[in-house]
Design an enzyme around this catalytic site. Structure first.
Site, short mmCIF file in Angstrom:
data_model
loop_
_atom_site.label_atom_id
_atom_site.label_comp_id
_atom_site.label_asym_id
_atom_site.label_seq_id
_atom_site.Cartn_x
_atom_site.Cartn_y
_atom_site.Cartn_z
N ARG A 1 -32.05 12.09 8.70
CA ARG A 1 -31.72 13.32 9.42
C ARG A 1 -32.31 13.27 10.83
O ARG A 1 -31.74 13.77 11.78
CB ARG A 1 -32.22 14.56 8.65
CG ARG A 1 -32.02 15.86 9.40
CD ARG A 1 -31.91 17.10 8.50
NE ARG A 1 -32.85 17.12 7.40
CZ ARG A 1 -34.16 17.35 7.49
NH1 ARG A 1 -34.71 17.57 8.68
NH2 ARG A 1 -34.93 17.34 6.42
N TYR B 1 -9.60 25.98 22.37
CA TYR B 1 -9.42 25.66 20.96
C TYR B 1 -9.76 26.90 20.11
O TYR B 1 -10.84 27.49 20.28
CB TYR B 1 -10.33 24.48 20.60
CG TYR B 1 -10.28 24.12 19.15
CD1 TYR B 1 -9.11 23.65 18.57
CD2 TYR B 1 -11.39 24.27 18.34
CE1 TYR B 1 -9.05 23.33 17.23
CE2 TYR B 1 -11.35 23.94 17.00
CZ TYR B 1 -10.17 23.48 16.45
OH TYR B 1 -10.12 23.17 15.12
N ASP C 1 -16.27 20.89 27.36
CA ASP C 1 -15.66 20.27 26.18
C ASP C 1 -14.70 19.21 26.72
O ASP C 1 -13.64 19.52 27.26
CB ASP C 1 -14.93 21.33 25.35
CG ASP C 1 -14.35 20.76 24.07
OD1 ASP C 1 -14.03 19.55 24.03
OD2 ASP C 1 -14.18 21.53 23.08
N LYS D 1 -11.03 13.40 17.51
CA LYS D 1 -9.76 13.26 18.23
C LYS D 1 -9.65 11.86 18.86
O LYS D 1 -9.51 10.89 18.16
CB LYS D 1 -9.64 14.38 19.25
CG LYS D 1 -10.03 15.78 18.69
CD LYS D 1 -9.11 16.28 17.61
CE LYS D 1 -9.63 17.52 16.88
NZ LYS D 1 -9.97 18.68 17.70
#
Ligand SMILES: *Cc1c(COP(=O)(O)O)cnc(C)c1O
Length: 399
Positions: free
Chosen positions: A58, A110, A182, A207
């Protein structure tokens, strides 16, 4: 030597080279060319108060580290962070803020980001204003006393509005705000917002970076030490980290980023021009069309326009017909992969955005969004052509 710029004794590689070779590029221990998937949750300590540099996955994992360093290098940032999805990455960035803070956001965006802001973070006391960030004055006018950041999508999703990142970053800096971009649509191959003055870049690695529609991933990149420390603390405390295998898939995807995007953009330019001449098509939104409002800014700040096209059909009845009739292009959510996908924003990617706001920005029931893949452009056009053809039943309705 072509492809290299030698500055003093530092070798600065071009991005086509960087994507292939990543950060370390190969496993320093074995020489394996494919960076290994370190599928281990924890790491043995050599002794008391000793560490190999890895303690628990982690906190950090070698495969994740390779991806994080690779994306940092591509974006020309100091530090990258990998998350389990684009939304997890954006959510992490929002945790930098406190109740009462106000964030200005691109109004065409988005849908999932809008939902995260309005349905989750509003409940924790953050406030958001949605403005057209392609108009610098509108952003300036929206700044309030409690504004802490500007969150930009460019080109916007789905209407492809382009924001002047340099002008907005400079405005933000003057007013003490953070600029967050973004960069999912253009990727560092075409646009590097940190070089234009932005503070933080976020990605849905699902993407273009992954590029094969097979993995969810999110990334955050910054160069500012204070932000690096805070983001690292949030990442290790919350644990929405990207798993080693998924890091490997994104690393593998990135290797072909430049060739995929070159081909996707080449196809997109041809398709955008073809759609524009089609009698059933009303408007085509593509930043690479010279009469697009964002064309000049795109050319100034980015080295490409990407491969996302939106268009409206003249008759709303054509929407269902196109979605049902496409054979090569797949009717599916998402974008950026090698397969061409078509989506219907009002019921898919943008269903979370209220109708009134959708109408205001122009996301209508006639709007379709196309993510252009790497197939033969002739086949894609043939597919769109047969899908847009006047059917007899379609004719009947119009008679
Ligand atoms: C898909 C997408 C996201 C969300 O990313 P996930 O990986 O689906 O969580 C955020 N921003 C943009 C622009 C996107 O296209």
């Amino acid at each position: 030597m072509k492809g290299m710029i030698i500055i003093g004794n530092v070798t600065k590689k071009n991005i086509e080279t960087k994507v292939v070779h990543g950060d370390k590029g190969y496993d320093p221990h074995t020489g394996a060319i494919s960076f290994p998937i370190y599928q281990s949750a924890t790491f043995r300590h050599p002794g008391l108060n000793q560490s190999t540099g890895y303690d628990y996955s982690r906190l950090q994992n070698p495969t994740r580290e390779e991806l994080e360093n690779t994306i940092a290098s591509l974006e020309n940032g100091k530090r990258g962070f990998a998350f389990s999805s684009g939304m997890a990455a954006i959510s992490t960035v929002l945790k930098l803020f406190s109740p009462g803070n106000h964030v200005i956001v691109s109004d065409d965006m988005y849908g999932g980001t809008y939902r995260l802001f309005e349905e989750i973070y509003k409940g924790y006391g953050l406030n958001f204003s949605y403005v057209d960030t392609s108009v610098v004055e509108d952003v300036q006018g929206a700044i309030k006393e409690n504004t802490v950041a500007l969150f930009i999508e460019s080109p916007t999703n789905p209407l492809m509005k382009v924001s002047d990142i340099k002008a907005l970053s400079s405005l933000s800096k003057d007013r003490g705000l953070l600029t967050i971009v973004d960069n999912t649509f253009l990727t560092p191959y075409y646009l590097r917002p940190l070089e234009l003055g932005a503070d933080i870049v976020v990605h849905s690695g699902t993407k273009y970076l992954g590029g094969h529609n097979d993995t969810l991933a999110g990334l955050v990149i910054t160069s500012e030490e204070g932000l690096i420390d805070q983001i690292q603390l949030i990442q290790k405390s919350e644990g929405a980290v990207l798993a080693p295998f998924d890091c490997w898939l994104i690393l593998r995807g990135i290797k072909t980023l430049s060739v995929r995007l070159n081909k996707q953009q080449e196809n997109a330019i041809i398709i955008a021009n073809w759609l524009r001449k089609h009698e059933a098509v009303e408007t085509v939104y593509y930043a690479g069309l010279p009469d697009h409002a964002g064309y000049e800014i795109s050319k100034k700040q980015a080295s490409g326009f990407g491969a996302m096209i939106s268009f409206t059909v003249r008759d709303v009845k054509l929407v269902a017909q196109v979605l049902e009739k496409v054979k090569i292009i797949l009717f599916a959510e998402s974008l950026g992969g090698v397969e061409s996908l078509i989506t219907y924003p009002i019921i898919q990617t943008h269903s979370a955005i209220p109708e009134e706001m959708r109408r205001k920005i122009g996301v209508t029931d006639k709007l379709l969004r196309l993510s252009v893949g790497i197939e033969s452009v002739d086949d894609l056009i043939m597919d769109l052509d047969q899908a847009l053809k006047n059917e007899s039943d379609y004719k009947e309705v119009n008679e």
